[in-house]
Design a protein around this motif. Structure first.
Motif, PDB file in Angstrom:
ATOM      1  N   PHE A 179      25.252  38.532  45.705  1.00  0.00           N
ATOM      2  CA  PHE A 179      24.529  37.271  45.517  1.00  0.00           C
ATOM      3  C   PHE A 179      25.391  36.099  45.978  1.00  0.00           C
ATOM      4  CE2 PHE A 179      23.212  33.506  43.184  1.00  0.00           C
ATOM      5  CZ  PHE A 179      21.840  33.504  43.426  1.00  0.00           C
ATOM      6  N   VAL A 180      26.665  36.103  45.567  1.00  0.00           N
ATOM      7  CA  VAL A 180      27.568  35.009  45.981  1.00  0.00           C
ATOM      8  C   VAL A 180      28.494  35.455  47.107  1.00  0.00           C
ATOM      9  CG1 VAL A 180      27.563  33.747  43.809  1.00  0.00           C
ATOM     10  CG2 VAL A 180      29.144  35.628  44.099  1.00  0.00           C
ATOM     11  N   ASN A 181      28.348  36.717  47.538  1.00  0.00           N
ATOM     12  CA  ASN A 181      29.171  37.299  48.595  1.00  0.00           C
ATOM     13  C   ASN A 181      30.662  37.085  48.316  1.00  0.00           C
ATOM     14  OD1 ASN A 181      29.749  38.684  50.936  1.00  0.00           O
ATOM     15  ND2 ASN A 181      29.654  36.858  52.243  1.00  0.00           N
ATOM     16  N   ALA A 182      31.089  37.608  47.164  1.00  0.00           N
ATOM     17  CA  ALA A 182      32.493  37.443  46.768  1.00  0.00           C
ATOM     18  C   ALA A 182      32.963  38.657  45.971  1.00  0.00           C
ATOM     19  CB  ALA A 182      32.653  36.184  45.917  1.00  0.00           C
ATOM     20  N   ALA A 183      34.278  38.914  46.097  1.00  0.00           N
ATOM     21  CA  ALA A 183      34.890  40.004  45.335  1.00  0.00           C
ATOM     22  C   ALA A 183      35.185  39.520  43.910  1.00  0.00           C
ATOM     23  CB  ALA A 183      36.174  40.446  46.024  1.00  0.00           C
ATOM     24  N   PHE A 184      35.197  40.457  42.978  1.00  0.00           N
ATOM     25  CA  PHE A 184      35.579  40.092  41.611  1.00  0.00           C
ATOM     26  C   PHE A 184      36.162  41.301  40.890  1.00  0.00           C
ATOM     27  CE2 PHE A 184      31.961  41.731  39.061  1.00  0.00           C
ATOM     28  CZ  PHE A 184      31.020  41.962  40.049  1.00  0.00           C
ATOM     29  N   GLY A 185      36.837  41.006  39.762  1.00  0.00           N
ATOM     30  CA  GLY A 185      37.564  42.049  39.042  1.00  0.00           C
ATOM     31  C   GLY A 185      36.811  42.602  37.845  1.00  0.00           C
ATOM     32  N   GLN A 186      37.429  43.606  37.205  1.00  0.00           N
ATOM     33  CA  GLN A 186      36.799  44.250  36.054  1.00  0.00           C
ATOM     34  C   GLN A 186      36.518  43.242  34.933  1.00  0.00           C
ATOM     35  OE1 GLN A 186      35.517  47.299  36.472  1.00  0.00           O
ATOM     36  NE2 GLN A 186      36.881  48.622  35.293  1.00  0.00           N
ATOM     37  N   ARG A 187      37.467  42.317  34.688  1.00  0.00           N
ATOM     38  CA  ARG A 187      37.261  41.404  33.567  1.00  0.00           C
ATOM     39  C   ARG A 187      36.238  40.314  33.873  1.00  0.00           C
ATOM     40  NH1 ARG A 187      41.385  39.921  30.655  1.00  0.00           N
ATOM     41  NH2 ARG A 187      40.636  37.909  30.048  1.00  0.00           N
ATOM     42  N   ASP A 188      35.731  40.296  35.111  1.00  0.00           N
ATOM     43  CA  ASP A 188      34.671  39.332  35.466  1.00  0.00           C
ATOM     44  C   ASP A 188      33.276  39.953  35.396  1.00  0.00           C
ATOM     45  OD1 ASP A 188      36.559  37.316  36.093  1.00  0.00           O
ATOM     46  OD2 ASP A 188      36.941  38.320  37.994  1.00  0.00           O
TER      47      ASP A 188
END
Ligand code: SF4
Length: 214
Positions: A179-188
Motif C-alpha cells: 500500500f505504501v510501497n515500503a519495507a517494515f519490521g516485525q515490531r511494525d
C-alpha cells in the motif's frame, strides 16, 4: 494441591494471565471512557469505526465487539445523540444503512489517547525483544480465533492483500507493505490498520504460510 511439580495445564495458566491483563484493561477502558462521558462499549465503537470510510452495519459492529445487536443499537443511538457518529448509506447497497464516525467522534478519540493506559505502561516495562515476541504471539492467537470463527477478520497485516511477508533480506525490515510501497519490521506489524484490505482466502493462507515460516 497445586505445586510447581503438578501445575495446571499451561494453556489454563496463560488464560488466567490474560484474564488478569483483561481485568486491568477493563478498568482502564472505564476510566478512559468516563473522561469523555461515554461507557466502554461506546468508546469501543468509536475505535472500531475510526478509519472505516464506509462505516459498518449494526450487525458488523455487534460482531466485532462481541455484543448483542440490541446492545450495539443502544450504544449507537447514544453516540448519535451526542453527534459522535452518523448514519450513512451502505456502499453499493442503497437500501442498507451503515454507521460512520463523525469529526466530533474523532476528536473524542484524540482526547482519550492523550494519556497512556496502564496496559501500554505494562508493555513499556518489557524489553524490546519481549515486546516484539508478544506482538507476534498475539497476531498468531488472533489469527487462530479468526480461523475458528470466534471473532471476525481483523485489520491485521496477516490478512491484508498488501502484505508481502519476508520479501526482503534485511533482517530488521523483512516485510513489505504494497500500500505504501515500503519495507517494515516485525515490531511494525499492525493489528488494526486503517489501510487494510482483506485478501481472498487463498492469498491469506499462502501469506500466512510464508509469515509463520519466516
Ligand atoms: S496496508 Fe496496513 S495492514 Fe496492509 S500490509 Fe500495509 S501496514 Fe499491513
Amino acid at each position: 494441591m497445586e505445586t510447581p511439580k503438578n501445575p495446571t495445564p499451561v494453556n489454563q495458566r496463560i488464560r488466567e494471565g490474560l484474564s488478569r491483563v483483561a481485568m486491568a484493561m477493563r478498568t482502564d477502558d472505564w476510566n478512559r471512557a468516563k473522561t469523555s462521558g461515554l461507557n466502554p462499549t461506546q468508546l469501543a465503537i468509536l475505535e472500531l469505526l475510526e478509519g472505516r470510510e464506509d462505516g459498518l452495519s449494526v450487525k458488523e459492529i455487534a460482531a466485532n465487539l462481541g455484543v448483542s445487536q440490541p446492545t450495539a443499537t443502544d450504544s449507537i443511538t447514544a453516540l448519535e445523540r451526542k453527534g459522535f457518529v452518523a448514519k450513512r448509506s451502505a456502499g453499493t447497497d442503497k437500501r442498507g444503512v451503515n454507521v460512520g464516525i463523525a469529526p466530533e467522534g474523532l476528536s473524542v478519540l484524540e482526547a482519550v489517547r492523550s494519556s497512556q493506559s496502564v496496559a501500554e505502561q505494562s508493555v513499556d516495562a518489557l524489553a524490546d525483544h519481549e515486546q516484539e515476541d508478544l506482538l507476534i504471539t498475539l497476531v498468531k492467537m488472533i489469527r487462530h480465533l479468526q480461523e475458528i470463527d470466534a471473532i471476525p477478520i481483523q485489520r491485521m497485516c496477516a490478512s491484508c492483500r498488501y502484505f508481502a511477508p519476508f520479501s526482503h533480506s534485511d533482517v530488521a525490515q523483512p516485510h513489505h507493505c504494497n500500500f505504501v510501497n515500503a519495507a517494515f519490521g516485525q515490531r511494525d506489524i499492525r493489528i488494526d490498520c486503517r489501510e487494510h484490505e482483506t485478501a481472498d482466502p487463498a492469498s491469506r493462507a499462502a501469506t500466512w504460510d510464508v509469515f509463520q515460516q519466516g
